[in-house]
Motif scaffolding. Structure first.
Motif, mmCIF file in Angstrom:
data_model
loop_
_atom_site.group_PDB
_atom_site.id
_atom_site.type_symbol
_atom_site.label_atom_id
_atom_site.label_comp_id
_atom_site.label_asym_id
_atom_site.label_seq_id
_atom_site.Cartn_x
_atom_site.Cartn_y
_atom_site.Cartn_z
ATOM 1 N N THR A 88 -26.990 -23.931 63.134
ATOM 2 C CA THR A 88 -28.352 -24.440 62.935
ATOM 3 C C THR A 88 -29.155 -23.445 62.117
ATOM 4 N N ASP A 89 -30.215 -23.944 61.495
ATOM 5 C CA ASP A 89 -31.100 -23.055 60.734
ATOM 6 C C ASP A 89 -31.658 -21.950 61.621
ATOM 7 N N GLU A 90 -32.053 -22.326 62.824
ATOM 8 C CA GLU A 90 -32.645 -21.352 63.743
ATOM 9 C C GLU A 90 -31.644 -20.263 64.109
ATOM 10 N N ASP A 91 -30.425 -20.659 64.416
ATOM 11 C CA ASP A 91 -29.404 -19.681 64.773
ATOM 12 C C ASP A 91 -29.070 -18.784 63.580
ATOM 13 N N CYS A 92 -28.938 -19.362 62.398
ATOM 14 C CA CYS A 92 -28.639 -18.576 61.199
ATOM 15 C C CYS A 92 -29.775 -17.607 60.892
ATOM 16 N N TRP A 93 -30.993 -18.070 61.053
ATOM 17 C CA TRP A 93 -32.170 -17.218 60.824
ATOM 18 C C TRP A 93 -32.168 -16.038 61.799
ATOM 19 N N ARG A 94 -31.850 -16.296 63.046
ATOM 20 C CA ARG A 94 -31.798 -15.239 64.063
ATOM 21 C C ARG A 94 -30.740 -14.203 63.700
ATOM 22 N N GLN A 95 -29.578 -14.662 63.302
ATOM 23 C CA GLN A 95 -28.501 -13.730 62.956
ATOM 24 C C GLN A 95 -28.795 -12.975 61.656
ATOM 25 N N ALA A 96 -29.437 -13.654 60.711
ATOM 26 C CA ALA A 96 -29.830 -12.987 59.463
ATOM 27 C C ALA A 96 -30.777 -11.834 59.768
ATOM 28 N N TRP A 97 -31.715 -12.074 60.675
ATOM 29 C CA TRP A 97 -32.640 -11.007 61.066
ATOM 30 C C TRP A 97 -31.916 -9.889 61.783
ATOM 31 N N GLN A 98 -30.933 -10.227 62.594
ATOM 32 C CA GLN A 98 -30.172 -9.189 63.299
ATOM 33 C C GLN A 98 -29.410 -8.299 62.310
ATOM 34 N N ILE A 99 -28.865 -8.904 61.281
ATOM 35 C CA ILE A 99 -28.161 -8.119 60.259
ATOM 36 C C ILE A 99 -29.155 -7.225 59.523
ATOM 37 N N ASN A 100 -30.292 -7.806 59.132
ATOM 38 C CA ASN A 100 -31.292 -7.045 58.391
ATOM 39 C C ASN A 100 -31.861 -5.902 59.232
ATOM 40 N N LEU A 101 -32.278 -6.208 60.448
ATOM 41 C CA LEU A 101 -32.835 -5.170 61.319
ATOM 42 C C LEU A 101 -31.769 -4.146 61.711
ATOM 43 N N GLY A 102 -30.552 -4.622 61.923
ATOM 44 C CA GLY A 102 -29.466 -3.704 62.256
ATOM 45 C C GLY A 102 -29.192 -2.711 61.138
ATOM 46 N N THR A 103 -29.266 -3.185 59.902
ATOM 47 C CA THR A 103 -29.062 -2.301 58.753
ATOM 48 C C THR A 103 -30.157 -1.245 58.693
ATOM 49 N N LEU A 104 -31.392 -1.656 58.923
ATOM 50 C CA LEU A 104 -32.498 -0.701 58.940
ATOM 51 C C LEU A 104 -32.338 0.301 60.084
ATOM 52 N N ALA A 105 -31.886 -0.180 61.241
ATOM 53 C CA ALA A 105 -31.672 0.708 62.383
ATOM 54 C C ALA A 105 -30.551 1.707 62.097
ATOM 55 N N VAL A 106 -29.503 1.267 61.416
ATOM 56 C CA VAL A 106 -28.403 2.165 61.059
ATOM 57 C C VAL A 106 -28.930 3.289 60.176
ATOM 58 N N ARG A 107 -29.778 2.956 59.248
ATOM 59 C CA ARG A 107 -30.344 3.980 58.356
ATOM 60 C C ARG A 107 -31.137 5.015 59.156
ATOM 61 N N THR A 108 -31.974 4.547 60.050
ATOM 62 C CA THR A 108 -32.783 5.455 60.864
ATOM 63 C C THR A 108 -31.903 6.310 61.772
ATOM 64 N N THR A 109 -30.914 5.688 62.388
ATOM 65 C CA THR A 109 -30.019 6.416 63.287
ATOM 66 C C THR A 109 -29.196 7.443 62.516
ATOM 67 N N LEU A 110 -28.793 7.100 61.308
ATOM 68 C CA LEU A 110 -28.061 8.054 60.473
ATOM 69 C C LEU A 110 -28.897 9.308 60.243
ATOM 70 N N GLN A 111 -30.167 9.116 59.928
ATOM 71 C CA GLN A 111 -31.048 10.271 59.710
ATOM 72 C C GLN A 111 -31.176 11.106 60.970
ATOM 73 N N THR A 112 -31.284 10.445 62.109
ATOM 74 C CA THR A 112 -31.391 11.167 63.384
ATOM 75 C C THR A 112 -30.098 11.906 63.695
ATOM 76 N N ASP A 113 -28.968 11.232 63.545
ATOM 77 C CA ASP A 113 -27.678 11.870 63.824
ATOM 78 C C ASP A 113 -27.426 13.050 62.886
ATOM 79 N N GLN A 114 -27.894 12.936 61.661
ATOM 80 C CA GLN A 114 -27.691 14.004 60.667
ATOM 81 C C GLN A 114 -28.409 15.281 61.097
ATOM 82 N N THR A 115 -29.519 15.158 61.783
ATOM 83 C CA THR A 115 -30.284 16.350 62.169
ATOM 84 C C THR A 115 -29.818 16.935 63.496
ATOM 85 N N ARG A 116 -28.938 16.249 64.215
ATOM 86 C CA ARG A 116 -28.454 16.781 65.495
ATOM 87 C C ARG A 116 -27.438 17.870 65.279
#
Length: 138
Positions: free
Chosen positions: A110-138
């Motif tokens: 469904t459009d709603e389900d695809c939209w939800r997963q698209a956001w999860q991919i997008n937000l997950g990618t942004l979270a990976v970037r932030t976590t990478l920066q945090t892990d790099q400083t540990r």
């Protein structure tokens, strides 16, 4: 004769003196990843994003999400290949979440389900970037 003996003694002493052992080398830390991967992740998440509530199942959206997931996948491969990969355990866990969202997006109906997963991919990618920066400083 005396000069010859002194010269011969000096030469023999210099020639027989062992060289000092090489200084022990300490393994250098692997190069930081954040600068290179910040650019790649920025390019993958740049706006405008073609995925919206009504366009989440379009080819443009699917291509964009696949590109993001490919960048995240390449980052994961590089992290796992590093000697200090344990340092990035939180980033690698975030990468798994992006893959799970990608699989769910591939199966959405469904459009709603695809939209939800698209956001999860997008937000997950942004979270990976932030976590990478945090892990790099540990």
């Amino acid at each position: 004769m005396r000069r010859t003996l002194i010269a011969l003694t000096a030469f023999t002493t210099l020639a027989c003196t062992p060289e000092p052992p090489p200084a022990p080398t300490t393994p250098s830390a692997p190069a930081p990843l954040t600068g290179e991967w910040d650019k790649k992740l920025d390019a993958a998440t740049q706006t405008p994003h073609p995925c919206g509530p009504t366009t989440a199942r379009t080819p443009a959206c699917a291509d964009r999400l696949a590109n993001q997931a490919d960048v995240v996948s390449a980052l994961g491969a590089e992290l796992r290949a590093r000697e200090d990969s344990r340092r990035y355990s939180r980033t690698l866990a975030g990468i798994v979440k992006v893959f799970q969202a990608r699989e769910a997006y591939a199966d959405c109906t469904t459009d709603e389900d695809c939209w939800r997963q698209a956001w999860q991919i997008n937000l997950g990618t942004l979270a990976v970037r932030t976590t990478l920066q945090t892990d790099q400083t540990r």
